[in-house]
Design a protein around this motif. Structure first.
Motif, short mmCIF file in Angstrom:
data_model
loop_
_atom_site.label_atom_id
_atom_site.label_comp_id
_atom_site.label_asym_id
_atom_site.label_seq_id
_atom_site.Cartn_x
_atom_site.Cartn_y
_atom_site.Cartn_z
N GLU A 1 -0.85 -7.13 4.02
CA GLU A 1 -2.13 -7.49 3.42
C GLU A 1 -3.17 -6.42 3.69
O GLU A 1 -3.94 -6.04 2.81
CB GLU A 1 -2.60 -8.83 4.00
CG GLU A 1 -2.09 -10.04 3.24
CD GLU A 1 -2.66 -11.33 3.79
OE1 GLU A 1 -1.92 -12.32 3.82
OE2 GLU A 1 -3.84 -11.32 4.20
N GLU A 2 -3.19 -5.97 4.91
CA GLU A 2 -4.14 -4.91 5.25
C GLU A 2 -3.94 -3.69 4.37
O GLU A 2 -4.89 -3.13 3.81
CB GLU A 2 -3.94 -4.49 6.70
CG GLU A 2 -4.72 -5.31 7.71
CD GLU A 2 -4.59 -4.72 9.09
OE1 GLU A 2 -4.36 -5.48 10.04
OE2 GLU A 2 -4.70 -3.46 9.21
N VAL A 3 -2.68 -3.28 4.27
CA VAL A 3 -2.37 -2.08 3.47
C VAL A 3 -2.73 -2.33 2.01
O VAL A 3 -3.26 -1.43 1.33
CB VAL A 3 -0.88 -1.71 3.61
CG1 VAL A 3 -0.51 -0.60 2.64
CG2 VAL A 3 -0.57 -1.28 5.03
N SER B 1 -5.05 -4.27 0.82
CA SER B 1 -6.49 -4.17 0.62
C SER B 1 -6.95 -2.73 0.73
O SER B 1 -7.90 -2.31 0.06
CB SER B 1 -7.22 -5.05 1.63
OG SER B 1 -6.90 -4.63 2.95
N ASP B 2 -6.27 -1.98 1.55
CA ASP B 2 -6.64 -0.59 1.74
C ASP B 2 -6.32 0.25 0.51
O ASP B 2 -7.16 1.00 0.01
CB ASP B 2 -5.89 -0.04 2.96
CG ASP B 2 -6.63 1.12 3.58
OD1 ASP B 2 -6.00 1.84 4.36
OD2 ASP B 2 -7.83 1.29 3.27
N LYS B 3 -5.09 0.15 0.05
CA LYS B 3 -4.64 1.00 -1.05
C LYS B 3 -4.77 0.32 -2.41
O LYS B 3 -4.38 0.90 -3.43
CB LYS B 3 -3.14 1.37 -0.85
CG LYS B 3 -2.80 1.93 0.50
CD LYS B 3 -2.95 3.44 0.53
CE LYS B 3 -2.60 3.96 1.92
NZ LYS B 3 -2.79 5.41 2.03
N GLU B 4 -5.19 -0.88 -2.38
CA GLU B 4 -5.34 -1.63 -3.63
C GLU B 4 -4.02 -1.74 -4.37
O GLU B 4 -3.92 -1.48 -5.58
CB GLU B 4 -6.41 -0.98 -4.52
CG GLU B 4 -7.80 -1.15 -3.91
CD GLU B 4 -8.81 -0.29 -4.63
OE1 GLU B 4 -8.47 0.22 -5.73
OE2 GLU B 4 -9.91 -0.10 -4.09
#
Lengths: 568, 138
Positions: free
Chosen positions: B32-34, B36-39
């Motif tokens: 999820e973090e990734v 949100s980071d990389k869309e």
């Protein structure tokens, strides 16, 4: 009659002989008769062939048409009346059974043979003579044949002359046949048949012709120059191990490596013509090195050469002992090549070399050669580890590692690792390490440090060259033609794989606080490779894949007197 | 006997499943973090695959670590073993080495502090003892 007395070329000896048979009276007694002019007259002479007249005519007609097969039948019928084993019958049988095409020499030893057709005894003689002559041609296994076949032209001529003598003695011969086309044709045919046995003797068998191995003498001066002048591999990549004695060793190793390189070059030229790459095959095959060994003169580098050869011999001996697997022997050579390959590496570490010494020492213990081998071996091992250093620092790509791990599963690699294991024998005698260090230092003292002539040598080529043997194996086992680019990729992968392998070994040894790669390190490696599992132990693998001699060396076994060999 | 073994196995299995679930949850959070980071979106199958792979790789790591420790003739897994394990990827190795150094430094600092404390205490006790003696003498 339907005889067309055309020149000789139209009549084969077969036809002429057939005429002889047809016209000859089967039961005529031996009487000296005047020589007839020849087949023409014989054919025309119907009274001579009373019984066969009708048949003769037909046969003559058939002959004129060239229908031999029918004529043959007639002959057979005629011969049915005869007693067995007259020359006539023999001749007929020959004509029946012999192949149509006759191997005839175009030129013939033309000698005036008197006309024989008209005269019975002469005919008989002629037939006998021709029989004699023809037997070797058509029926090899007769007693006459070997003698005739074996004898050369001279004897053939002798025979002819003897035959002619016999004829001369037997008959008052007229010299007409000179003019008689038939006679001449017959004689020529006889001569022809006479001459034919020569041809099989003169046939060359191309299969036996072999190219003599051209051996070039080693140009010692050039060799030494090359040894001194060749560029050295980059030294700067030695990062992780700070070893105090790396410098002097670096100087010795290139000389050895160069000697190896060039020896392998010359060896490749001499011994193996099939291998295309000469310049690249640094570790082309250690067999080359071995073949080179008797040729190299003793120079101050001879010690190194001996070591090189000893190493090569060592590898080869072990390889020759292996019979279990197909790829084993080339793998052996391949490992030797790899070690040679590594030796070309610049950044050597003495400490690692010393480690290797201990490992290599016992491997060499069985050989009567001295500690020079150990030095050589240790250098090779050190080079292996130096290579690992470069490899580890050099390449960042994990993709290569992944590829190497894919290759892990190949059994051939496993065997190669097995070879590695064998060389690094367990339980090295402690003296070996001491021994190795001693000869090393005098060697180091001997060789002054070499100045760098060229900058970083391209690392790819020498190592790749050594893997050509593996690539060939690969193309063999592929069972289908392989693209050249694919083979190059295979070589690259193999290169990376071996780099990683030795890298791992070095790290494992260092992890255990050792400076020598030991069998335990290899076992750990195999465990990581998945070859040795909890179910399958190393000894099981040794038993499965290695021949008995190695099993005895590797697996400790208890003998009588409470002694265990090899000692643990 | 067999029942016990079966029970044990079941226990192990359930334990394993719980561990797998934990790993799966962690992987999900990270993804999820990734994302949100990389869309970029991660599908559930992807997360499941990654978590399964992670779990199996952890098994391999554990076996390797044990092997390495045994190879070094130790019975405890060390940071050296971990570094050996991570040697393949250089970046990971660097990271681990740095962390290792940090931890080592921390340990040293702690040790130094402890030493100082103990020294102070010793001094105090000595002083007090001396004072006591002096007082006594006096």
């Amino acid at each position: 009659m339907a005889d067309s007395r055309s020149p000789d070329s139209n009549h084969t000896p077969r036809t002429l002989l057939r005429r002889v048979l047809d016209t000859a009276d089967p039961r005529t007694p031996r009487r000296p008769r005047s020589a007839r002019t020849g087949a023409q007259r014989a054919l025309l002479e119907t009274p001579s062939s009373r019984r066969l007249s009708g048949q003769t005519k037909t046969t003559a007609r058939w002959h004129s048409h060239g229908a031999k097969s029918v004529g043959r039948l007639a002959c057979v019928q005629a011969s049915g009346h005869l007693e067995g084993q007259t020359p006539r019958t023999l001749l007929k049988n020959i004509l029946l059974t012999a192949p149509e095409s006759s191997i005839l020499m175009p030129k013939s030893v033309v000698k005036p043979v008197p006309a024989l057709q008209g005269v019975q005894p002469s005919r008989r003689e002629s037939s006998r003579g021709s029989l004699e002559l023809q037997l070797p041609e058509l029926e090899p296994p007769t007693t006459l044949a070997p003698g005739l076949l074996v004898t050369g032209r001279r004897k053939q001529r002798l025979r002819l002359s003897m035959f002619q003598q016999g004829i001369d003695q037997g008959l008052p011969l007229s010299q007409e046949p000179h003019g008689n086309a038939n006679a001449s044709s017959l004689t020529s045919s006889l001569n022809l048949t006479f001459a034919t046995p020569l041809q099989p003797q003169s046939v060359r068998r191309p299969g036996l012709a072999r190219r003599p191995p051209t051996r070039r003498a080693v140009n010692v001066s050039a060799f030494l120059q090359d040894v001194r002048g060749t560029s050295l591999a980059p030294r700067d990549v030695m990062l992780e191990d700070t070893q105090p004695f790396s410098q002097p060793l670096v100087s010795c190793s290139p000389s050895v490596s160069c000697s190896l390189h060039h020896s392998s070059r010359t060896g490749a030229e001499d011994a193996e013509r099939t291998i295309g790459r000469r310049t690249q095959s640094s570790g082309q095959s250690n067999s080359q090195l071995q073949s080179n060994s008797p040729r190299k003169p003793a120079q101050f580098l001879s010690g190194k050469e001996e070591e090189v050869d000893a190493l090569a011999l060592g590898f080869l001996n072990t390889s020759s002992n292996i019979s279990a697997e197909d790829g084993v022997e080339p793998l052996q050579d391949g490992f030797g090549k790899e070690a040679v390959k590594r030796m070309e590496e610049e950044g050597l570490n003495v400490s690692e070399v010393k480690e290797a010494t201990g490992g290599q020492g016992p491997a060499r213990a069985e050989k009567p050669e001295g500690h020079t081998e150990v030095t050589e071996a240790e250098r090779s091992q050190g080079a292996v580890e130096a290579e690992e250093l470069e490899g580890s620092s050099g390449d960042d790509d994990t993709s290569g590692r992944i590829v190497s791990q894919e290759l892990v599963s190949k059994s051939s690699k496993f065997l190669q690792v097995k070879r590695l294991r064998q060389f690094l024998e367990p339980a090295p005698p402690p003296g070996a390490a001491v021994l190795s260090s001693e000869p090393m230092e005098p060697l180091l003292a001997r060789l002054p440090p070499r100045p760098r002539t060229t900058s970083t040598r391209p690392r790819q080529d020498p190592y790749r060259g050594g893997l050509s043997h593996y690539v060939k194996l690969f193309s063999f086992y592929a069972k289908m033609p392989v693209e050249k680019r694919a083979l190059e990729m295979v070589e690259k992968c193999l290169d990376k794989y071996f780099q990683h392998l030795c890298d791992d070994l070095e790290v494992f040894a260092a992890h255990a606080g050792r400076k020598t790669v030991k069998p335990e390190d290899l076992e750990l490696l195999m465990r990581r490779q998945g070859l040795v599992t909890d179910q399958v132990s190393l000894h099981v693998l040794v038993e499965r894949h290695l021949p008995l001699e190695y099993r005895q060396l590797l697996i400790p076994c208890a003998f009588s007197g409470n002694s265990v060999f090899p000692a643990q | 006997m067999e029942e016990e073994e079966e029970a044990e196995e079941q226990q192990r299995f359930s334990y394993q499943q719980r561990l797998k679930a934990a790993v799966h949850y962690t992987v999900g959070c990270l993804c999820e973090e990734v994302a949100s980071d990389k869309e970029i979106q991660f599908s559930k199958q992807t997360i499941a695959a990654i978590s399964e792979m992670t779990f199996r790789q952890c098994e391999n790591f554990a076996k390797d670590l044990e092997m390495f420790a045994r190879h070094a003739k130790r019975s405890t897994v060390n940071t050296e073993d971990v570094k050996l394990l991570a040697r393949r990827s250089n970046s990971l190795l660097k990271y681990i080495t740095e962390k290792n150094e940090e931890i080592a430094q921390l340990n040293l600092e702690r040790k130094a502090k402890k030493k100082k404390k103990s020294e102070d205490r010793n001094k105090n006790s000595r002083e007090s003892a001396e004072d006591g003696e002096v007082e006594n003498e006096n």
